[in-house]
Design an enzyme around this catalytic site. Structure first.
Site, PDB file in Angstrom:
ATOM      1  N   HIS A 174       0.857  -1.196   0.000  1.00 51.66           N
ATOM      2  CA  HIS A 174       0.000   0.000   0.000  1.00 51.66           C
ATOM      3  C   HIS A 174       0.890   1.242   0.000  1.00 51.66           C
ATOM      4  O   HIS A 174       1.501   1.580   1.010  1.00 51.66           O
ATOM      5  CB  HIS A 174      -0.925   0.006   1.222  1.00 51.66           C
ATOM      6  CG  HIS A 174      -2.160   0.819   1.013  1.00 51.66           C
ATOM      7  ND1 HIS A 174      -3.412   0.351   1.346  1.00 51.66           N
ATOM      8  CD2 HIS A 174      -2.357   2.049   0.497  1.00 51.66           C
ATOM      9  CE1 HIS A 174      -4.316   1.268   1.054  1.00 51.66           C
ATOM     10  NE2 HIS A 174      -3.691   2.316   0.535  1.00 51.66           N
ATOM     11  N   LEU A 175       0.943   1.890  -1.126  1.00 56.20           N
ATOM     12  CA  LEU A 175       1.727   3.105  -1.302  1.00 56.20           C
ATOM     13  C   LEU A 175       1.444   4.099  -0.184  1.00 56.20           C
ATOM     14  O   LEU A 175       0.290   4.303   0.192  1.00 56.20           O
ATOM     15  CB  LEU A 175       1.368   3.737  -2.653  1.00 56.20           C
ATOM     16  CG  LEU A 175       1.988   5.089  -2.990  1.00 56.20           C
ATOM     17  CD1 LEU A 175       3.499   4.954  -3.168  1.00 56.20           C
ATOM     18  CD2 LEU A 175       1.346   5.653  -4.250  1.00 56.20           C
ATOM     19  N   HIS A 176       2.491   4.701   0.351  1.00 52.33           N
ATOM     20  CA  HIS A 176       2.313   5.770   1.325  1.00 52.33           C
ATOM     21  C   HIS A 176       3.509   6.699   1.286  1.00 52.33           C
ATOM     22  O   HIS A 176       4.631   6.285   1.053  1.00 52.33           O
ATOM     23  CB  HIS A 176       2.069   5.231   2.741  1.00 52.33           C
ATOM     24  CG  HIS A 176       3.066   4.232   3.226  1.00 52.33           C
ATOM     25  ND1 HIS A 176       3.047   2.906   2.823  1.00 52.33           N
ATOM     26  CD2 HIS A 176       4.095   4.352   4.078  1.00 52.33           C
ATOM     27  CE1 HIS A 176       4.036   2.264   3.416  1.00 52.33           C
ATOM     28  NE2 HIS A 176       4.694   3.121   4.183  1.00 52.33           N
ATOM     29  N   CYS A 177       3.218   7.968   1.487  1.00 49.48           N
ATOM     30  CA  CYS A 177       4.243   9.003   1.509  1.00 49.48           C
ATOM     31  C   CYS A 177       4.407   9.471   2.946  1.00 49.48           C
ATOM     32  O   CYS A 177       3.421   9.765   3.629  1.00 49.48           O
ATOM     33  CB  CYS A 177       3.828  10.177   0.621  1.00 49.48           C
ATOM     34  SG  CYS A 177       5.031  11.523   0.618  1.00 49.48           S
TER      35      CYS A 177
END
Length: 169
Positions: free
Chosen positions: A125-128
């Site tokens: 799950h992409l996260h910045c």
């Protein structure tokens, strides 16, 4: 001798792990359910749009460490659709504004760890990461004792940040 307690580490250490396809332990994705929840306080959510949301990191590198995520479970920025991409990057700026107004840091670290080998704790799950920084906020504790000292509890910090999140544009 003084003792410091990093209260936030034990839930991270004890968090359940699932077996992945490779037979190695893979972490569950807490972000998938969190993105659907209306309990912002419980999940430390500060803002949710149509395609993205901002949440406080439960296992922060520094006080005020936020994560910006797409609602859709994807693992890489290349998988963002155009409408998701616009809102996602606007949400990164929104997160920075919330922290700037509420905490007045001297600077920021903003970035991605894409893939498990790059350090992503939940690579599916992409996260910045949006991390506020202050002059002198790094000390000897992480270096010699693998301990971070956080000066404010997550609940009280959420109270402070949610007020700014409601006004951030």
């Amino acid at each position: 001798m003084q003792r410091l307690h990093s209260y936030w580490r034990m839930p991270y250490i004890e968090a359940p792990k699932e077996s992945g396809k490779s037979g190695k332990r893979a972490k569950k994705n807490p972000f998938a359910e969190m993105s659907k929840s209306d309990d912002f306080r419980k999940n430390l959510i500060l803002w949710r749009g149509e395609h993205s949301f901002i949440v406080m990191n439960r296992f922060p590198y520094n006080c005020g460490h936020l994560l910006v995520l797409p609602i859709r479970e994807i693992g890489d920025i290349e998988q963002l659709k155009d409408d998701e991409k616009r809102e996602f990057f606007d949400a990164i700026i929104r997160a920075k504004k919330i922290l700037r107004k509420a905490m007045k840091p001297d600077g920021f670290n903003i970035g991605f760890n894409l893939g498990a080998k790059a350090g992503a704790g939940i690579p599916q799950h992409l996260h910045c990461h949006v991390v506020p920084r202050w002059d002198g906020d790094t000390n000897f504790m992480p270096v010699i004792s693998d301990t971070r000292v956080l000066p404010q509890a997550l609940d009280s910090l959420w109270e402070k940040l949610i007020r700014q999140a409601r006004h951030a544009i």
